[in-house]
Scaffold this motif. Structure first.
Motif, short mmCIF file in Angstrom:
data_model
loop_
_atom_site.label_atom_id
_atom_site.label_comp_id
_atom_site.label_asym_id
_atom_site.label_seq_id
_atom_site.Cartn_x
_atom_site.Cartn_y
_atom_site.Cartn_z
N UNK A 213 20.79 42.50 -5.63
CA UNK A 213 21.14 43.70 -4.88
C UNK A 213 22.43 43.50 -4.08
N UNK A 214 22.65 42.29 -3.55
CA UNK A 214 23.87 42.03 -2.78
C UNK A 214 25.11 42.11 -3.67
N UNK A 215 25.02 41.61 -4.90
CA UNK A 215 26.14 41.72 -5.83
C UNK A 215 26.46 43.18 -6.12
N UNK A 216 25.44 43.97 -6.40
CA UNK A 216 25.64 45.39 -6.70
C UNK A 216 26.19 46.14 -5.50
N UNK A 217 25.60 45.90 -4.33
CA UNK A 217 26.06 46.58 -3.12
C UNK A 217 27.49 46.18 -2.76
N UNK B 254 15.46 43.69 -2.67
CA UNK B 254 16.44 44.73 -2.97
C UNK B 254 16.89 45.45 -1.70
N UNK B 255 15.95 45.68 -0.80
CA UNK B 255 16.28 46.38 0.45
C UNK B 255 17.21 45.54 1.31
N UNK B 256 16.86 44.28 1.52
CA UNK B 256 17.69 43.41 2.36
C UNK B 256 19.04 43.12 1.71
N UNK B 257 19.06 42.89 0.39
CA UNK B 257 20.31 42.57 -0.29
C UNK B 257 21.28 43.73 -0.32
N UNK B 258 20.78 44.96 -0.48
CA UNK B 258 21.67 46.12 -0.49
C UNK B 258 22.32 46.34 0.87
N UNK B 259 21.62 45.99 1.94
CA UNK B 259 22.16 46.21 3.28
C UNK B 259 23.08 45.09 3.74
N UNK B 260 22.95 43.89 3.16
CA UNK B 260 23.67 42.72 3.66
C UNK B 260 25.19 42.88 3.67
N UNK B 261 25.85 43.34 2.59
CA UNK B 261 27.32 43.45 2.65
C UNK B 261 27.82 44.39 3.73
N UNK B 262 27.09 45.46 4.02
CA UNK B 262 27.50 46.38 5.07
C UNK B 262 27.44 45.71 6.44
N UNK C 269 34.29 39.17 -0.73
CA UNK C 269 33.73 37.86 -0.37
C UNK C 269 32.22 37.82 -0.59
N UNK C 270 31.53 38.87 -0.15
CA UNK C 270 30.07 38.91 -0.32
C UNK C 270 29.69 38.93 -1.81
N UNK C 271 30.43 39.70 -2.59
CA UNK C 271 30.13 39.76 -4.02
C UNK C 271 30.30 38.42 -4.70
N UNK C 272 31.39 37.71 -4.36
CA UNK C 272 31.63 36.39 -4.96
C UNK C 272 30.53 35.41 -4.56
N UNK C 273 30.18 35.38 -3.26
CA UNK C 273 29.16 34.43 -2.80
C UNK C 273 27.79 34.77 -3.38
N UNK C 274 27.44 36.06 -3.40
CA UNK C 274 26.12 36.45 -3.92
C UNK C 274 26.01 36.17 -5.41
N UNK C 275 27.10 36.42 -6.16
CA UNK C 275 27.07 36.13 -7.59
C UNK C 275 26.91 34.63 -7.85
N UNK C 276 27.60 33.82 -7.05
CA UNK C 276 27.46 32.36 -7.22
C UNK C 276 26.05 31.89 -6.88
N UNK C 277 25.48 32.45 -5.79
CA UNK C 277 24.12 32.08 -5.42
C UNK C 277 23.11 32.53 -6.47
N UNK C 278 23.35 33.71 -7.04
CA UNK C 278 22.46 34.20 -8.10
C UNK C 278 22.52 33.29 -9.32
N UNK C 279 23.71 32.84 -9.66
CA UNK C 279 23.85 31.91 -10.78
C UNK C 279 23.13 30.60 -10.49
N UNK C 280 23.25 30.11 -9.25
CA UNK C 280 22.54 28.90 -8.87
C UNK C 280 21.03 29.09 -8.93
N UNK C 281 20.56 30.28 -8.54
CA UNK C 281 19.14 30.58 -8.60
C UNK C 281 18.64 30.54 -10.05
#
Length: 525
Positions: free
Chosen positions: A63-67, A122-130, A334-346
């Motif tokens: 959700x953070x990547x999408x948001x 999904x709720x927390x991740x969508x709100x995080x970048x904002x 920045x949030x998109x890059x970090x969240x995508x990297x963390x998702x890949x690590x997951x």
């Protein structure tokens, strides 16, 4: 409240960082981030931890990547007044609270509720970048202050996280919830402060400027996000090692800022500090298993990655403070890059879970990042060795032509007269180090400080008399000291094209055509 005030772009870049209550709230926000591995590790004894934690984090990162992509794309477009920033941020804060507190409840549910965990993520991740965007606006400072602030946050977060890890679950939950609320109430308040209008640019130009300034720090931040998520799923990642590594990394960064504060800290960190951190990990990791140096390599690895994260976060704050780019563009990227990297690590940690041995992968990725860094540094060094004088002359010609000057060569003479250096150098030739053999260190430092204060005062008078903007006044001080646009861009964390634009505007407003005329004007002021 003073702590919620945004800093003005004209603030003195070398002023010491003043810690405020808002910085303690930032610590509370960081230490309660669900994506922060030690935070989730503190709840490892909860009944449904193994069934809920990974599902929640996967949904959160997705959700953070999408948001982040939505925030970034919206920031690249012409602003549309659909909802006020304060209203959107308030909704995001409520959603983040519901999602994070919801997963806490799910950890202690009588049965695993995977679907509910997905919804909370999904709720927390969508709100995080904002929320991150508002935090970046609220605490944005110049790069040297940003490094100090990030080091303070990491040091304090490591200590608070260590305390949380020692608490029993009955005390951990209420303390965690209090910190969570303290960290989330700030963004809605900060969002009520107006955001200055920025000149519109083509999306491609905006992204080009953003990437040119942030690509290396954000690459390091992505590596940190990826590796900490991988290490959180293995015996190799020890919670105490992350706390100790964070404390050591913060102390190292404090030393860098206080001892080498005059140099452009970002280039210095990537040329000296990061290779030293990587070398320490490689040397300690080469010892036989079971020995103290080999065990210390875990801490060294955390230090290495946390230093990368510190640099990435500091660059984000500096970019937002510079107001060269919209805050939602910089933070969304920045949030998109970090969240995508963390998702890949997951994902990778789940695929490789059967081995339970992540140490080789950590060494491989660390080596890959260092290889990229060495290639970058080698290319930079080559550019500085090959015809540096021609590069400096070409730079002056571009600026002179852009400002309407008729004598581009004169600018190069003026720059040389003031000790102008080739692109990428550390300090102008006209300034000698404080450790000269022909002058006592303390006396020279005092005299140099007095000279700098006088020069800055004259530049301030000229800037006020000629109607320079705060950013142009800041650039004027660097020009008066003899620095090139390339050096100014590295010091202020601006793109080189933006610095050139500021220099052209300064030349036009001061009615000068070359550097020696500018210096003469300031000396007469």
């Amino acid at each position: 409240m003073e702590g919620f005030a945004l800093r003005d772009a004209g603030d003195e870049a070398r002023a010491p960082l003043a810690l405020r209550p808002i910085h303690l709230a930032l610590v509370a926000f960081v230490v309660t981030l669900p994506a922060y591995a030690p935070t989730m590790g503190a709840f490892a004894e909860a009944p449904q931890f193994e069934a809920v934690a990974d599902v929640f984090l996967f949904a959160l990162f997705l959700a953070a990547v999408t948001s982040s992509a939505v925030v970034l794309l919206r920031g690249l477009q012409r602003p549309r007044k659909v909802f006020s920033r304060a209203r959107v941020t308030t909704i995001a804060a409520v959603a983040y609270l519901l999602g994070t507190m919801g997963v806490l409840g799910l950890l202690f549910a009588p049965a695993p509720l995977s679907a509910a965990a997905v919804g909370a993520g999904l709720l927390a991740g969508a709100a995080l970048p904002l929320l991150v965007a508002e935090w970046a606006r609220a605490v944005a400072v110049p790069i040297d202050q940003a490094l100090v602030l990030c080091a303070f946050v990491v040091l304090t977060t490591s200590f608070v996280g260590w305390i949380l890890a020692l608490l029993p679950l009955s005390a951990l939950v209420p303390v965690f919830c209090l910190l969570l609320v303290a960290g989330v109430v700030v963004p809605p308040v900060a969002a009520r402060v107006g955001d200055p209008a920025l000149p519109l640019a083509r999306p491609a130009d905006t992204m080009r400027r953003l990437v040119s300034v942030t690509w290396l720090p954000l690459l390091g931040f992505a590596v940190y996000a990826f590796m900490t998520d991988v290490m959180a799923h293995s015996a190799f990642g020890v919670v105490q090692a992350s706390f100790l590594g964070g404390a050591v990394a913060a102390l190292v960064m404090f030393g860098v800022c206080f001892l080498w504060g005059r140099t452009p800290l970002l280039p210095w960190s990537y040329r000296i500090l990061v290779p030293l951190m990587a070398a320490a990990f490689v040397v300690l990791g080469a010892f036989p298993a079971g020995t103290f140096p080999r065990d210390a390599s875990v801490v060294a690895l955390y230090v290495f990655y946390i230093v990368l994260a510190l640099l990435g976060c500091a660059v984000l704050l500096a970019v937002v403070r510079n107001r060269e780019l919209p805050a939602n563009v910089a933070s969304g990227f920045a949030c998109g890059v970090a969240a995508a990297a963390a998702l890949l690590g997951q994902i990778l940690s789940q695929v490789l879970a059967v081995t339970d041995d992540f140490a080789p992968w950590l060494a491989v990725l660390t080596g890959a990042f260092v290889a990229v860094l060495l290639v970058f540094l080698g290319r930079t060094s080559w550019n500085e060795l090959v015809a540096p004088r021609e590069s400096a002359a070409a730079e002056e010609s571009v600026l002179a032509a852009g400002s309407g000057a008729g004598d581009a060569a004169g600018g190069g003479t003026a720059g040389a007269a003031r000790g102008e250096e080739p692109e990428g150098a550390g300090a102008p030739d006209g300034f000698e180090p404080s450790g000269r053999a022909d002058a006592p260190g303390d006396a020279f430092e005092l005299a140099e400080s007095s000279m700098q204060s006088t020069l800055e005062a004259r530049c301030a008078e000229v800037a006020a008399a000629r109607g320079l903007s705060p950013r142009e006044a800041e650039v004027l001080v660097f020009l008066a000291r003899g620095f090139t646009p390339a050096y100014i861009a590295k010091s202020l964390v601006l793109s080189i094209s933006t610095v050139r634009t500021h220099v052209r505007n300064i030349y036009r407003k001061l009615d000068v055509n070359k550097r020696e005329e500018l210096i003469h004007l300031i000396d007469e002021g």
